[in-house]
Design an enzyme around this catalytic site. Structure first.
Site, PDB file in Angstrom:
ATOM      1  N   TYR A 201     -54.199  29.030 -22.155  1.00 41.94           N
ATOM      2  CA  TYR A 201     -55.680  27.725 -23.581  1.00 41.94           C
ATOM      3  C   TYR A 201     -56.671  29.096 -24.125  1.00 41.94           C
ATOM      4  CZ  TYR A 201     -54.245  23.511 -21.909  1.00 41.94           C
ATOM      5  OH  TYR A 201     -53.018  22.472 -21.831  1.00 41.94           O
ATOM      6  N   PRO A 293     -52.980  16.474 -27.169  1.00 41.61           N
ATOM      7  CA  PRO A 293     -51.866  16.429 -25.836  1.00 41.61           C
ATOM      8  C   PRO A 293     -52.489  18.111 -24.905  1.00 41.61           C
ATOM      9  CG  PRO A 293     -51.604  16.955 -28.342  1.00 41.61           C
ATOM     10  CD  PRO A 293     -52.544  16.792 -28.636  1.00 41.61           C
ATOM     11  N   LYS A 297     -52.756  15.044 -21.731  1.00 45.03           N
ATOM     12  CA  LYS A 297     -52.770  13.324 -20.286  1.00 45.03           C
ATOM     13  C   LYS A 297     -51.540  12.502 -20.978  1.00 45.03           C
ATOM     14  CE  LYS A 297     -55.501  15.278 -17.966  1.00 45.03           C
ATOM     15  NZ  LYS A 297     -54.991  15.588 -16.004  1.00 45.03           N
ATOM     16  N   TYR A 385     -58.257  18.541 -14.422  1.00 44.46           N
ATOM     17  CA  TYR A 385     -56.582  18.489 -15.628  1.00 44.46           C
ATOM     18  C   TYR A 385     -55.440  18.530 -14.624  1.00 44.46           C
ATOM     19  CZ  TYR A 385     -53.543  21.785 -17.720  1.00 44.46           C
ATOM     20  OH  TYR A 385     -52.304  22.124 -18.570  1.00 44.46           O
TER      21      TYR A 385
END
Length: 397
Positions: A201, A293, A297, A385
């Site tokens: 990320y 997104p 989840k 997460y």
């Protein structure tokens, strides 16, 4: 036809619910408006929480998953040209996440259902649901042979955001909470080996980027783009150059390029419909809620919904009690809103708003620095997460 549970939609939610009900001795029929080929090719999420993997295995859908899924022990955060790895097992007491495409889950569940499960009818478009306040609601649908009626005790709406079941809740009892974001994701599939071991990320002044994968030879990558983006404005070289710029870190890391096989623009929005039940209609998955997104989840929330719903329907079948069905919406919504909060946190922390001020950018960097330097902050992110426990009593922490 007559059955105990009519399921509208053969995505992961509807198919998994059918599998769980079949194993619990509850009869059901699944109606899917598309044909099998289309249903098995719908590209969606690919990150599975530990709890989702456990549910699929327990449902008998783990054989190919165990062989082909990629287990990840964390994620990598990139910002300010620095890279930080979050070790999920160390932060969560042993939990991991898995990469296994939704298309493959759907194929596995369809195969099981056609082999020994309840009826699955493709090309059956549900056009109306009636009798929701009565004892025997009905699903009215049409296929190539004409119009038909499915009579059941309960209807499970697993037909997604654009299906008919979400709009079947009367405006007098239902309320939808929504948020739209001023950006979207340009998602691509590339025939290129992943350039990383875990999902990356990246926060950048140029916008957000995400590096994921579908297999050891296929990469899945995303770029933050304006909400009104036209895919044709992004030729392959421009995509790779922008990804290189946003993933850049000090060091010798490089992005592996390859032929891009598909491109699409994914809108970013949040939405929750309350309650998730009206009379004999119960909503699950995207029919009830949408998450951006960024937090990965959507699919996992759908699985949690149907686990709760399957337990409630099995208890109704075994005992005649509707206590768990009556609690279904409240139980699921506790988890849904936690996931919405986490997804919003990930989205607003990592993306750059159009016209964002330098002050806001510094706040984002401060938050990312906190996550990567504080074990408490890192554990909070990792815990959400990797996924909260799936329980009909809802999250307990």
């Amino acid at each position: 036809m007559r059955t105990e549970v009519g399921i509208i939609g053969a995505g992961p939610a509807g198919l998994l619910l059918a599998r769980l009900l079949h194993r619990a001795g509850v009869s059901c029929v699944v109606l899917e408006s598309r044909d099998r080929a289309y249903t098995e090719q719908r590209q969606r999420a690919g990150m599975l929480e530990q709890g989702t993997v456990d549910v699929l295995r327990a449902a008998g859908a783990g054989e190919r998953l165990n062989r082909e899924a990629l287990e990840h022990d964390g994620i990598e955060l990139r910002f300010d040209r620095r890279s930080h790895r979050l070790d999920f097992p160390a932060l969560t007491g042993g939990r991991s996440v898995w990469i296994y495409a939704q298309t493959e889950i759907v194929k596995d569940l369809i195969g099981l259902q056609l082999k020994d499960g309840p009826p699955l009818v493709f090309g059956a478009e549900a056009v109306a649901v009636t009798g929701l306040d009565g004892r025997l609601p009905q699903v009215h649908y049409r296929d190539s042979a004409g119009e038909h009626t499915l009579t059941c005790d309960y209807i499970a709406g697993c037909d997604g955001h654009h299906g008919i079941t979400g709009s079947a809740l009367p405006a007098s009892v239902a309320r939808t909470f929504e948020r739209t974001y001023p950006y979207a994701w340009l998602g691509v599939l590339a025939d290129a080996p992943p350039s990383c071991e875990v999902l990356v990320y990246a926060h950048s002044p140029r916008g957000f980027a995400l590096h994921s994968m579908r297999s050891p030879t296929v990469s899945r990558l995303y770029l933050q783009v304006p909400a009104d983006t036209d895919v044709s404005a992004w030729p392959d070289d421009r995509i790779w150059d922008e990804l290189d710029a946003r993933f850049a870190v000090d060091g010798d890391w490089s992005l592996t390029r390859g032929p891009i096989t598909s491109k699409s623009v994914l809108p970013m929005r949040s939405s929750v419909t309350e309650p998730m039940r009206h009379g004999r209609l119960l909503l699950a998955g995207d029919a009830a809620h949408i998450v951006p997104p960024t937090g990965a989840k959507g699919l996992n929330l759908a699985v949690a919904d149907v686990v709760v719903l399957a337990e409630a329907l099995a208890d109704w079948k075994d005992s005649g009690s509707t206590a768990l069905l009556d609690a279904y919406s409240d139980t699921c919504l506790r988890r849904v809103w936690r996931a919405e909060h986490f997804s919003h946190f990930m989205t607003t922390t990592l993306h750059t708003d159009p016209g964002q001020s330098p002050f806001d950018s510094r706040l984002q960097l401060a938050q990312l620095d906190r996550v990567t330097t504080s074990r408490h902050a890192a554990a909070e992110l990792a815990d959400n997460y990797a996924g909260l426990p799936i329980s009909r009593q809802g999250p307990d922490h």
